[in-house]
Write an enzyme that holds these catalytic residues in place. Sequence first.
Site, PDB file in Angstrom:
ATOM      1  N   GLU A   1      18.973 -50.842 -31.046  1.00 60.37           N
ATOM      2  CA  GLU A   1      18.807 -49.561 -30.608  1.00 60.37           C
ATOM      3  C   GLU A   1      20.783 -47.689 -30.885  1.00 60.37           C
ATOM      4  OE1 GLU A   1      15.494 -49.101 -27.717  1.00 60.37           O
ATOM      5  OE2 GLU A   1      16.893 -50.136 -26.919  1.00 60.37           O
TER       6      GLU A   1
ATOM      7  N   GLU B   1       9.396 -55.632 -30.577  1.00 62.69           N
ATOM      8  CA  GLU B   1       9.331 -55.329 -28.753  1.00 62.69           C
ATOM      9  C   GLU B   1       8.200 -54.867 -28.451  1.00 62.69           C
ATOM     10  OE1 GLU B   1      12.425 -53.367 -26.555  1.00 62.69           O
ATOM     11  OE2 GLU B   1      14.212 -54.076 -27.083  1.00 62.69           O
TER      12      GLU B   1
END
Length: 945
Positions: free
Chosen positions: A406, A475
């Site tokens: 991220e 994820e």
Amino acid sequence: MSYVEDPGPGHGSLPPRAAFTSDAPSLSLDGTWRFRLSPSVAAAPPDVFEDGFDDSAWDELPVPSMWQLHGHGEPAYTNVHYPFPVDPPHVPSDNPTGDHRLRFDLPGGWPAGSAVLRFDGIDSCGRIWLNGTELGVTKGSRLPSEFEVGPLLRPRGNVLVVRVHQWSAGSYLEDQDMWWLSGIFRSVTLLARPSGGIGDYWVRADYDHTTGLGTIRVETGPDVVLDVPALGVTAHPAGEPLELPVEPWSAESPRLYDGTLSTVAERVPVRIGFRTVTIEDGQLKVNGRRLLLRGVNRHEHDPRSGRVVSRALALEDVLLMKRHNVNAVRTSHYPPAPEFLELCDAYGLWVVDECDLETHGFGPLGWDRNPSGEPMWAEAYLDRMRRTVERDKNRPSVILWSLGNESHTGENLARMAEWTRRRDPTRPVHYEGDHDCSYVDVHSRMYATHAEVDAIGRREDDNERRRELPFVLCEYAHAMGNGPGSLLEYRELFERYPNYQGGFVWEWIDHGLAADGHFAYGGDFGEPIHDGNFVIDGLVFPDRTPSPGLLEYAKIIEPVRISADPDGVRVANHYDFLSTEHLTFSWVLEDEGIPVAQGVLDVPVVHSGQSVSVPLPSLPTTSGESWLTVSASLTAATSWAPAGHVVGWGQLPVSPPRVRPVRPARGPVFHTAGRLVLGPGEFDPATGVLTALGGLEVRGPRLDVWRATTDNDRGSSPGPAEASQWREAGLHRMQHRVIEVDADGDELVVRTRVAPPAQAFGLFADYTWTAFDDGLRLRVEVTPDDYPGTLPRLGVTMAVPAELGTAEWFGGGPGEAYADSCQAARIGRFSSSVDGLQTPYVYPQENGNRAAVRWARFTTPDGAGVHITGEPEFAFTARRWDTAALEAARHTDDLVPGPLVHLTLDTAQHGLGTASCGPGVLPRYRLVAQKTAFTLEFRRVAVAN
């Protein structure tokens, strides 16, 4: 610009190298240090590094440790937002600064010459002095730094000083979803480096699955020889390739060969695993076989010491993963302590090794000034990747390098990928944030919906590069609170499309910190900004107790799948490599949950990817509903589980429930002494609510549609959260209006309307009571009255005295189950205390539902109580507090047992989904209000003889 705010990687440290031990002398400097915390850099003592500095009045602090967990400052939790102004590379002047001082002597016989001081982890920036001389500055909290100290050492009275700053420029690169904690949190070691020793090495151990040959070559210094006794290798020049027959390494069969690298001055033990990682035909393969990653994301966490995780606790993680069928770990979002990867090598787990990098806090700012695209951060990015790769290059368990998490995208990430691929072409590069897949080797997504995943599998993507690559969900299935739901549907998609490699559930462990009577989360320490219990999102609780979510995941990803087949029992092998030769298949037949026969099922060896059908064993006749449970268990003990450990199981229905005779109604309804009496039941004449059953005081049952909302109900998926819609509709405060109590004849009929205040919609609920023998039958008919949405649950609520503290039931169990999370529940007969029925989610919420229940009994210690039967099934929860108290609680110790046991008896519940961070409930599991009827029977249970 001060070193604290310098965006570079620090200075003074030696080039990165592999993590290893040797027979050269070493000295652990872990232990008790002197410590002083200053509120800022300016307030810290300027002469702290001098030999004569007096630290006698300072506190003591263990190293490794996080100082906030020892009474110095407070922990803080944010997920995305930086807890300081975003003004890169600057940080606040009020920057807590911890000075650590240690006096130590060298052991007798310590050799003169080179020595290295190694720090395995300092958060977030450390400035280091030895005997008054500055060694340098280190950043990259979860990465090692080494400093040459040989000329500075003295036999006695060495003074090591480490100044650690909570915030630094490096903090902008370390915005991982975890607690902000500071200190020297991994080991500190002094290493003698003998002249002519082994400075570094890289064991390249490839495997050719077509020939069964392994090729080994070691990149290291001159005059190093290799010994591998099990392969007959003796004093082989390490740099010369050697080809020979070997057993390959895999996560399922982690064959390691013990050997040594040695020179005349030093011996280094090595553990060699032969395996080859490739991407072929759009698939990630190891040793020629496609992998299906059944993985978890793992943060390092101990509820008492934070990111200080002992080897014993790391081993506990590995053993729990192996015992719950997990085969892969993504090291989110930084390299773990090196011992964890050694354990992955030894016990067998595929690893995606992730760099210590995340800049998520720039996301809410539109990624403006994000370091990933800013040249001043380029060297820091490369430095972190170099240190990751060099430290862990010898780990056979590591099959992918990950650039970080991220951090959007940018040239600095592309340079990291280019360097990594050049340095280590044997492992592919992963990074989810490269959405165009321009510099990575794997297409990765997080929290894609089932529909998106299906579309990717059908290659409905206008990006040709993405279509060609293996696909991984790095994820998915956010394991926050009660959930995640719909794991089964993800597994089915993974198995449907050949270029799918599986994924990694977020995440392994709840990051709760031990507090007085509960586990703490964000906001519990007075943080000015925080993200609450979003840090409580694991498959295991903070004390590493498996949650129902882990049990569900283990069932869904079991490597051997057992199911019914027209020819008997079908056994399918979903291992990537292993056959079923190491397993024993046993069966047990249960008649209404009571075992009546058992044996061993004769199953031929099933190879990876294959299946076989075998006939049913010879089974005796049963009188009631019976089920055959077939289990695949380890024949012999392994390093990670004892013999008999079950790796997969399945249930087959054998005979249906017995037909219950029609029992004539036993009426009529009597009006007496201000009560209505029907059979063993007494009712309130005004409301028609049952008040006693065979002399046992009860409250209810009456219609209830509310549940204590879950993290997923309150979640953040696109669109309004389910819980907010339910609350806006007023479902948490429904009011009951009695339309009619018809007490004439053999039935008691109560007609009601149940609706929220301030709304025009509601539900009509009609209760029809009849008596039979020693019991009561209740038929509930529910008709929506213009209600527009979904319901949390649909059933009735009642209460019985607290003395009825034991539950026994025949149905789904032994643990909780919900519509989209019920694969781990089997049909059987189970018992528990009411207290034991609770799932202690760190943030209290709906829990403990037992599904597919045929009957349940709630009794006192002497066996008296109430027996409830479904026609044919129902679900129940039993608690010592009502739903409102559960909804209001913020920690487990907020829940105080009361004088009643509160029962919910449901015909349906809304699914769980994973909307706390991901998709909501799939349509098939949504509880849409519609006309519904269900029937329950209640009997008073007498005291057992």
